[in-house]
Design an enzyme around this catalytic site. Structure first.
Site, PDB file in Angstrom:
ATOM      1  N   SER A  42       0.843  -1.195   0.000  1.00 11.84           N
ATOM      2  CA  SER A  42       0.000   0.000   0.000  1.00 11.84           C
ATOM      3  C   SER A  42       0.883   1.251   0.000  1.00 11.84           C
ATOM      4  O   SER A  42       1.524   1.549  -0.998  1.00 11.84           O
ATOM      5  CB  SER A  42      -0.984  -0.043   1.173  1.00 11.84           C
ATOM      6  OG  SER A  42      -1.975   0.951   1.053  1.00 11.84           O
ATOM      7  N   HIS A  54      -5.366  -0.975  -3.853  1.00  8.30           N
ATOM      8  CA  HIS A  54      -6.791  -1.105  -3.502  1.00  8.30           C
ATOM      9  C   HIS A  54      -7.699  -0.730  -4.676  1.00  8.30           C
ATOM     10  O   HIS A  54      -8.769  -0.134  -4.488  1.00  8.30           O
ATOM     11  CB  HIS A  54      -7.122  -0.246  -2.277  1.00  8.30           C
ATOM     12  CG  HIS A  54      -6.122  -0.351  -1.178  1.00  8.30           C
ATOM     13  ND1 HIS A  54      -5.746  -1.559  -0.620  1.00  8.30           N
ATOM     14  CD2 HIS A  54      -5.387   0.603  -0.532  1.00  8.30           C
ATOM     15  CE1 HIS A  54      -4.842  -1.339   0.329  1.00  8.30           C
ATOM     16  NE2 HIS A  54      -4.602  -0.043   0.392  1.00  8.30           N
TER      17      HIS A  54
END
Length: 201
Positions: free
Chosen positions: A115, A156
């Site tokens: 991330s 994501h």
């Protein structure tokens, strides 16, 4: 350079470490700095347990420590967690740890980023501003990032974390200014010997 840039899940990590490290129990530096803003970043423990389950020996690293650069020399690989990408860049830049880590990775230290830890490896972190709140940390003089890869990894992308609207808005606002690479939570970007591919994770 050898990098594994994941969105959320770490299933690609064991294979990556088998091909980039020379030990059955790799010593992995764990950097949770991106999450240090938050009172209970539960995802850090999930990542720690996963890495330990893969047989890694974890070493907690603090980029604010004067021993940070020396500590990197003791590792088989480094892991940079998710959290706030702007905070991560701020801490690394203001402590001087940024250059030390970049040099080690360019010299061959395997890098695993998830991330925020993935997004920071690109040319700029401005495109993640719709996912991460830049005002949660001190202002940056520049959002120029580490430049280890030539794309901005946007994690994501399936919308499970944060929803699909922010993904669509990121594409609309930034795709004409930055080279964006969107990956879902079960994907990762593998960078090895100058080649880049998206794999399952």
């Amino acid at each position: 350079m050898n990098l594994l840039l994941a969105s959320r899940w770490l299933d690609a990590v064991p294979g990556f470490l088998r091909t980039t490290t020379a030990t059955a129990r790799p010593r992995v530096g764990f950097i949770g700095t991106a999450s240090s803003l938050y009172p209970d970043p539960a995802w850090l423990e999930v990542d720690r347990e996963a890495l330990q389950g893969f047989g890694c020996e974890l070493v907690e690293l603090d980029p604010t420590s004067p021993e940070f650069a020396a500590d990197l020399d003791t590792l088989d690989a480094v892991f940079v967690s998710g959290g706030n990408t702007f905070h991560l860049l701020h801490v690394f830049r203001t402590t001087g740890a940024e250059q030390a880590l970049i040099e080690k990775v360019r010299a061959g230290l395997p890098y695993i980023g998830v991330s925020a830890g993935a997004a920071i490896t690109g040319p700029d972190i401005e495109p993640v501003s719709l996912m991460d709140d830049a005002t949660e940390t001190a202002p940056l003089d520049s959002t120029e990032a580490w430049g280890l890869v030539d794309v901005v990894v946007i994690p994501h992308a399936d919308g499970i974390v944060g929803g699909t609207q922010v993904v669509d808005d990121t594409r609309t606002r930034y795709a004409d200014r930055f080279p964006l690479l969107f990956i879902t939570d079960d994907q990762a970007v593998l960078v090895s010997d100058g080649s880049r591919s998206v794999i399952s994770s």
